[in-house]
Design a protein around this motif. Structure first.
Motif, PDB file in Angstrom:
ATOM      1  N   LYS A  42     -57.309  20.650 -14.230  1.00 48.40           N
ATOM      2  CA  LYS A  42     -55.800  20.311 -14.079  1.00 48.40           C
ATOM      3  C   LYS A  42     -55.220  21.108 -12.654  1.00 48.40           C
ATOM      4  N   HIS A  43     -56.071  20.634 -11.827  1.00 48.91           N
ATOM      5  CA  HIS A  43     -55.681  21.114 -10.424  1.00 48.91           C
ATOM      6  C   HIS A  43     -54.327  20.680 -10.090  1.00 48.91           C
ATOM      7  N   PRO A  44     -53.523  21.450  -9.253  1.00 44.74           N
ATOM      8  CA  PRO A  44     -52.215  20.774  -9.018  1.00 44.74           C
ATOM      9  C   PRO A  44     -52.205  19.877  -7.778  1.00 44.74           C
ATOM     10  N   GLN A  45     -53.237  20.149  -6.870  1.00 47.91           N
ATOM     11  CA  GLN A  45     -53.369  19.292  -5.486  1.00 47.91           C
ATOM     12  C   GLN A  45     -54.018  18.103  -6.075  1.00 47.91           C
ATOM     13  N   VAL A  46     -53.240  16.752  -5.863  1.00 48.48           N
ATOM     14  CA  VAL A  46     -53.642  15.449  -6.032  1.00 48.48           C
ATOM     15  C   VAL A  46     -53.998  14.741  -4.880  1.00 48.48           C
ATOM     16  N   VAL A  47     -54.907  14.274  -4.370  1.00 48.69           N
ATOM     17  CA  VAL A  47     -55.065  13.046  -3.422  1.00 48.69           C
ATOM     18  C   VAL A  47     -55.449  11.786  -3.841  1.00 48.69           C
ATOM     19  N   VAL A  48     -54.727  10.919  -3.651  1.00 50.14           N
ATOM     20  CA  VAL A  48     -54.882   9.434  -4.038  1.00 50.14           C
ATOM     21  C   VAL A  48     -55.479   8.618  -2.849  1.00 50.14           C
ATOM     22  N   ALA A 117     -48.835  19.339  -5.490  1.00 51.91           N
ATOM     23  CA  ALA A 117     -48.979  18.545  -3.969  1.00 51.91           C
ATOM     24  C   ALA A 117     -49.434  17.365  -4.250  1.00 51.91           C
ATOM     25  N   LEU A 118     -48.949  16.307  -3.671  1.00 55.29           N
ATOM     26  CA  LEU A 118     -49.447  14.805  -3.692  1.00 55.29           C
ATOM     27  C   LEU A 118     -49.723  14.404  -2.145  1.00 55.29           C
ATOM     28  N   LEU A 136     -40.301   6.077  -1.050  1.00 55.66           N
ATOM     29  CA  LEU A 136     -39.477   6.111  -2.121  1.00 55.66           C
ATOM     30  C   LEU A 136     -38.311   7.346  -2.239  1.00 55.66           C
ATOM     31  N   PRO A 137     -37.243   7.138  -2.817  1.00 55.61           N
ATOM     32  CA  PRO A 137     -36.369   8.185  -2.659  1.00 55.61           C
ATOM     33  C   PRO A 137     -36.499   9.091  -3.762  1.00 55.61           C
ATOM     34  N   PRO A 138     -36.290  10.267  -3.656  1.00 51.11           N
ATOM     35  CA  PRO A 138     -36.411  11.690  -4.440  1.00 51.11           C
ATOM     36  C   PRO A 138     -36.166  11.246  -5.872  1.00 51.11           C
ATOM     37  N   GLY A 139     -36.923  11.526  -6.777  1.00 50.62           N
ATOM     38  CA  GLY A 139     -37.145  11.643  -8.178  1.00 50.62           C
ATOM     39  C   GLY A 139     -37.715  10.535  -8.730  1.00 50.62           C
ATOM     40  N   VAL A 140     -38.398   9.405  -7.912  1.00 49.60           N
ATOM     41  CA  VAL A 140     -39.061   8.406  -8.373  1.00 49.60           C
ATOM     42  C   VAL A 140     -40.422   8.905  -8.663  1.00 49.60           C
ATOM     43  N   LEU A 141     -40.908   9.606  -7.597  1.00 50.73           N
ATOM     44  CA  LEU A 141     -42.327  10.257  -7.863  1.00 50.73           C
ATOM     45  C   LEU A 141     -42.345  11.467  -8.461  1.00 50.73           C
ATOM     46  N   PRO A 142     -43.300  11.839  -9.105  1.00 53.18           N
ATOM     47  CA  PRO A 142     -43.440  13.469  -9.591  1.00 53.18           C
ATOM     48  C   PRO A 142     -43.292  14.396  -8.591  1.00 53.18           C
ATOM     49  N   VAL A 143     -43.578  14.284  -7.401  1.00 55.68           N
ATOM     50  CA  VAL A 143     -43.342  14.942  -6.131  1.00 55.68           C
ATOM     51  C   VAL A 143     -43.479  14.070  -5.210  1.00 55.68           C
ATOM     52  N   PRO A 144     -42.613  14.428  -3.866  1.00 59.12           N
ATOM     53  CA  PRO A 144     -43.109  13.484  -2.915  1.00 59.12           C
ATOM     54  C   PRO A 144     -44.297  13.635  -2.375  1.00 59.12           C
ATOM     55  N   VAL A 145     -44.748  12.448  -1.702  1.00 59.71           N
ATOM     56  CA  VAL A 145     -45.932  12.563  -0.725  1.00 59.71           C
ATOM     57  C   VAL A 145     -45.802  13.633   0.292  1.00 59.71           C
ATOM     58  N   ARG A 146     -46.878  14.517   0.462  1.00 58.93           N
ATOM     59  CA  ARG A 146     -46.662  15.593   1.229  1.00 58.93           C
ATOM     60  C   ARG A 146     -47.412  15.287   2.544  1.00 58.93           C
ATOM     61  N   ARG A 147     -48.512  14.779   2.496  1.00 56.12           N
ATOM     62  CA  ARG A 147     -49.428  14.223   3.612  1.00 56.12           C
ATOM     63  C   ARG A 147     -50.010  12.911   3.285  1.00 56.12           C
ATOM     64  N   LEU A 148     -49.818  12.155   4.449  1.00 57.43           N
ATOM     65  CA  LEU A 148     -50.169  10.882   4.378  1.00 57.43           C
ATOM     66  C   LEU A 148     -50.968  10.340   5.498  1.00 57.43           C
ATOM     67  N   VAL A 149     -52.353   9.693   5.192  1.00 64.26           N
ATOM     68  CA  VAL A 149     -53.252   9.419   6.099  1.00 64.26           C
ATOM     69  C   VAL A 149     -53.340   7.569   6.168  1.00 64.26           C
ATOM     70  N   ALA A 249     -38.329   5.764   6.681  1.00 66.34           N
ATOM     71  CA  ALA A 249     -37.848   6.588   5.926  1.00 66.34           C
ATOM     72  C   ALA A 249     -39.025   7.796   5.137  1.00 66.34           C
ATOM     73  N   ILE A 250     -40.328   7.572   5.892  1.00 63.15           N
ATOM     74  CA  ILE A 250     -41.194   8.591   5.233  1.00 63.15           C
ATOM     75  C   ILE A 250     -41.050   9.671   5.899  1.00 63.15           C
ATOM     76  N   SER A 251     -41.004  10.972   4.925  1.00 62.98           N
ATOM     77  CA  SER A 251     -40.897  12.404   5.531  1.00 62.98           C
ATOM     78  C   SER A 251     -42.052  13.131   5.526  1.00 62.98           C
ATOM     79  N   ALA A 252     -43.315  12.426   4.949  1.00 60.83           N
ATOM     80  CA  ALA A 252     -44.629  13.159   4.752  1.00 60.83           C
ATOM     81  C   ALA A 252     -45.073  13.560   6.199  1.00 60.83           C
ATOM     82  N   GLN A 253     -45.783  14.577   6.304  1.00 61.08           N
ATOM     83  CA  GLN A 253     -46.795  14.539   7.537  1.00 61.08           C
ATOM     84  C   GLN A 253     -47.672  13.410   7.498  1.00 61.08           C
ATOM     85  N   THR A 254     -47.711  12.575   8.821  1.00 56.09           N
ATOM     86  CA  THR A 254     -48.620  11.442   8.855  1.00 56.09           C
ATOM     87  C   THR A 254     -49.693  11.658   9.794  1.00 56.09           C
ATOM     88  N   LEU A 255     -50.919  11.171   9.532  1.00 58.81           N
ATOM     89  CA  LEU A 255     -51.958  10.798  10.369  1.00 58.81           C
ATOM     90  C   LEU A 255     -52.489   9.573  10.277  1.00 58.81           C
TER      91      LEU A 255
END
Length: 316
Positions: A42-48, A117-118, A136-149, A249-255
């Protein structure tokens, strides 16, 4: 060597078609491969990790093995591909449906174990889906995307690259052996850059399914080509404007990862991505076109370093 577990999620929207009798079913199932070597199921960090247009989730095996000791790694087969259902209406194969399916998967994952963490890794089409989800606006996802590649993709896609992809997408290819398939697929995929024979065969085997005649075919529904080929240059240009709105509209750190010889993601687009929205950082790989497969050690290291870095000082 760790291996993934195959799971499914029931998704609303477009109907699936049963292969055995051609009948439709309400909604559809999306398959996803889950990797976890943390000792904590049940690790709380998920990478999709989401694949490109004609690929499937096992493309990420090498990267997932590197990330699995640190996070719960989930690699879906986008509907119409891999182990997922095929859709009754080919025109339902679009990014909006794919993003909705990802939301259903994330809700299921969050119900199984809360996500703290997503992060998202998207190659080509998977990056477009990631831009939709991350904006997506706040509340739609379980948590906002934190980092995006974003792997060799951005809001602006070169039309010549789409024309090139359309030449082979959905072709009724048949192969007599996995080795023959690997050779023919390599002829179509040399832009992926250098691979050893072993690396290429590992990428090829999950792409194949056996036919009743004992041959091999590609894993995906050929009908995914229909909406792709229906896209006009004018429609693509209108879509680009919308994608830039999503990107801004993306707030995630992005690479952004770019193959130095990519015909899909231009240097000008990368420069614009660095100057607006999340102000992405870019790593470029020499000798590679569209798209880096995230198999070479340098490519894997670039992604893992970004995703596993500690939070910036002063962040929550």
């Amino acid at each position: 060597m760790i291996e993934p577990r195959l799971n499914y999620v029931r998704c609303p929207g477009a109907q699936a078609v049963r292969a055995e009798d051609g009948e439709t079913t309400p909604g559809h199932r999306m398959a996803y491969w889950e990797w976890n070597a943390t000792g904590n199921p049940k690790h709380p960090q998920v990478v999709v990790c989401v694949h490109g247009l004609s690929r499937q989730g096992r493309d990420f095996d090498t990267l997932a093995r590197a990330l699995a000791p640190h996070a719960r790694v989930v690699c879906p087969d986008v509907v119409g591909r891999g182990e997922s259902d095929w859709l009754a209406d080919p025109m339902a194969y679009d990014v909006q449906q794919y993003a909705g399916d990802m939301l259903a998967m994330l809700q299921q994952l969050h119900q199984e174990a809360p996500i703290d963490a997503l992060d998202w890794v998207g190659t080509s089409m998977g990056g477009l889906i990631g831009m939709v989800v991350s904006s997506l606006p706040p509340g739609v996802l379980p948590v906002p995307v934190r980092r995006l590649v974003l792997n060799d993709v951005g809001p602006a896609i070169e039309w010549s690259a789409l024309e090139r992809i359309g030449q082979y997408l959905g072709a009724p290819l048949r192969f007599d052996s996995p080795e023959q398939a690997a050779a023919q697929l390599w002829d179509m995929s040399t832009s992926f850059g250098p691979h050893t024979p072993e690396q290429w065969m590992a990428l090829t085997r999950p792409m194949l399914r056996t036919t009743p005649q004992g041959q091999y075919r590609l894993h995906y529904d050929p009908a995914i080509a229909q909406p792709f080929r229906a896209l006009t240059r004018e429609a693509a240009e209108k879509g680009e404007a919308l994608l830039w709105q999503l990107y801004d509209a993306i707030s995630a750190q992005t690479l952004v990862l770019r193959g130095a010889e990519s015909d899909l993601l231009s240097p000008a687009t990368v420069q614009a991505m660095a100057e607006r929205g999340p102000k992405a950082r870019c790593v470029e790989f020499a000798g590679v076109g569209h798209a880096p497969t995230l198999v070479a050690p340098g490519q894997v290291e670039a992604v893992t370093r970004f995703l596993l870095a500690p939070p910036p000082k002063g962040s929550a």
